[in-house]
Design an enzyme around this catalytic site. Sequence first.
Site, PDB file in Angstrom:
ATOM      1  N   ALA A   4      81.771 151.701  35.680  1.00  0.00           N
ATOM      2  CA  ALA A   4      82.645 151.489  35.016  1.00  0.00           C
ATOM      3  C   ALA A   4      83.241 151.733  35.930  1.00  0.00           C
ATOM      4  CB  ALA A   4      82.678 151.948  33.976  1.00  0.00           C
ATOM      5  N   ASP A  30      87.312 141.717  41.442  1.00  0.00           N
ATOM      6  CA  ASP A  30      87.635 141.744  43.071  1.00  0.00           C
ATOM      7  C   ASP A  30      87.024 140.424  43.772  1.00  0.00           C
ATOM      8  OD1 ASP A  30      84.670 140.325  42.744  1.00  0.00           O
ATOM      9  OD2 ASP A  30      83.791 142.731  42.506  1.00  0.00           O
ATOM     10  N   ARG A  81      71.675 142.852  43.315  1.00  0.00           N
ATOM     11  CA  ARG A  81      72.743 143.398  44.060  1.00  0.00           C
ATOM     12  C   ARG A  81      72.642 143.555  45.474  1.00  0.00           C
ATOM     13  NH1 ARG A  81      74.737 148.165  39.647  1.00  0.00           N
ATOM     14  NH2 ARG A  81      72.420 147.700  39.190  1.00  0.00           N
ATOM     15  N   GLN A  82      70.975 143.567  45.505  1.00  0.00           N
ATOM     16  CA  GLN A  82      70.730 143.569  47.500  1.00  0.00           C
ATOM     17  C   GLN A  82      70.277 141.612  47.131  1.00  0.00           C
ATOM     18  OE1 GLN A  82      68.263 147.025  47.241  1.00  0.00           O
ATOM     19  NE2 GLN A  82      68.950 147.062  49.632  1.00  0.00           N
ATOM     20  N   ASP A 123      83.371 140.657  34.237  1.00  0.00           N
ATOM     21  CA  ASP A 123      82.888 140.701  35.333  1.00  0.00           C
ATOM     22  C   ASP A 123      81.328 140.144  35.089  1.00  0.00           C
ATOM     23  OD1 ASP A 123      81.845 141.328  38.042  1.00  0.00           O
ATOM     24  OD2 ASP A 123      82.580 143.622  38.125  1.00  0.00           O
ATOM     25  N   ASP A 141      46.441 157.034  31.933  1.00  0.00           N
ATOM     26  CA  ASP A 141      46.986 157.609  33.724  1.00  0.00           C
ATOM     27  C   ASP A 141      48.906 156.671  34.104  1.00  0.00           C
ATOM     28  OD1 ASP A 141      46.296 154.960  33.895  1.00  0.00           O
ATOM     29  OD2 ASP A 141      45.442 155.384  35.304  1.00  0.00           O
ATOM     30  N   GLY A 142      49.249 156.731  33.010  1.00  0.00           N
ATOM     31  CA  GLY A 142      49.898 155.405  32.978  1.00  0.00           C
ATOM     32  C   GLY A 142      50.153 153.978  33.224  1.00  0.00           C
ATOM     33  N   GLU A 143      49.233 153.233  33.520  1.00  0.00           N
ATOM     34  CA  GLU A 143      49.125 151.653  34.054  1.00  0.00           C
ATOM     35  C   GLU A 143      49.773 151.119  32.389  1.00  0.00           C
ATOM     36  OE1 GLU A 143      45.352 150.687  35.349  1.00  0.00           O
ATOM     37  OE2 GLU A 143      45.842 151.320  37.186  1.00  0.00           O
ATOM     38  N   LYS A 180      90.064 144.999  45.715  1.00  0.00           N
ATOM     39  CA  LYS A 180      90.100 146.235  45.698  1.00  0.00           C
ATOM     40  C   LYS A 180      89.347 146.435  47.174  1.00  0.00           C
ATOM     41  CE  LYS A 180      86.276 146.249  44.309  1.00  0.00           C
ATOM     42  NZ  LYS A 180      85.181 145.803  43.303  1.00  0.00           N
TER      43      LYS A 180
END
Length: 316
Positions: free
Chosen positions: A227, A172, A99-100, A221, A40-42, A195
């Site tokens: 990009a 940045d 990024r959050q 970076d 089932d993908g587990e 920026k």
Amino acid sequence: MRSNNKLKVFSGSSNQPLAEQIAQYIGLSLGKAQLGRFSDGETSIGIQESVRGQDVFIIQSLSAPINENIIELLILIDALKRASSRSVNAVIPYYGYARQDRKTRARDPITAKLIADLLTAAGANRVVAMDLHAGQIQGFFNIPFDHLTSIPLLANYFRDQQVSAGVVVSPDLGGVTRARHLADFLDMPIAIVDKRRKAPNEAEVYSIIGDVKGKTAIMVDDMIDTAETIVLGAKTLLEEGAHEVYACCTHPVLSGSSVEKLKDSVIKEVVATNTIQLPPEKTINLIKTLSVADLMGEAIIRIHEERSISELFETK
């Protein structure tokens, strides 16, 4: 002489070539584990050797397919913890969902903290990661966190290229500390791309802060994703009089059409590390890949032997 007694290294499926290089540097073979899927993908995990009383290090980048790789790492931690390992250390070359890292709007999630909570709840005793998107993510953990950086590795590469009249450029304002770190290694001045981001994954470049005229610009970076930022920044640098432009990063995320954008850009070369395993279609001559295996392997040895790892990153 190094002591590998009571030390084992296992790998998830996200970046096994890097894990094999790290194990080779340490002088070990990768631990035996069966990684698979149920019908089932587990995710199905089976540890196939004893780890009782061992310090275990799991190498797993949180790269695409990121959700599957996160679950695989959590299950590996749980399996090794339940197998009576002395410690389970999650070595995450690329820490996804970073990024959050704060709320910028109402009702935003803080996914970097969520991943930290999941790793801790699964039973990790320590986390090792390289070049976080934001250094303060370390504060989301209530367990030891070792933050490695590839800046010395990148600096050695450009030093070997004998770049003259160079300037290190931050794409940045948020990356100034990183650019300053690389500039200190290379004994170069820095410049900044002013920026403004119009929307997520979209950037508009306005001007360059600093002197780049007639110089070789090295843009640095933590990651290159779409990009967009790097390509627009390189274009602006040449318009402002830079002689040529290199780009470098730790994590080559390279999503969507990023490789085509880099091919069509004015960038002379993109230097990245192997924290993320690139598929064949993204392995092009423009991208030079450096290995972080020796650096991460040495860090693992020092953690296991309870020695300092900070001297690995001192500015020489």
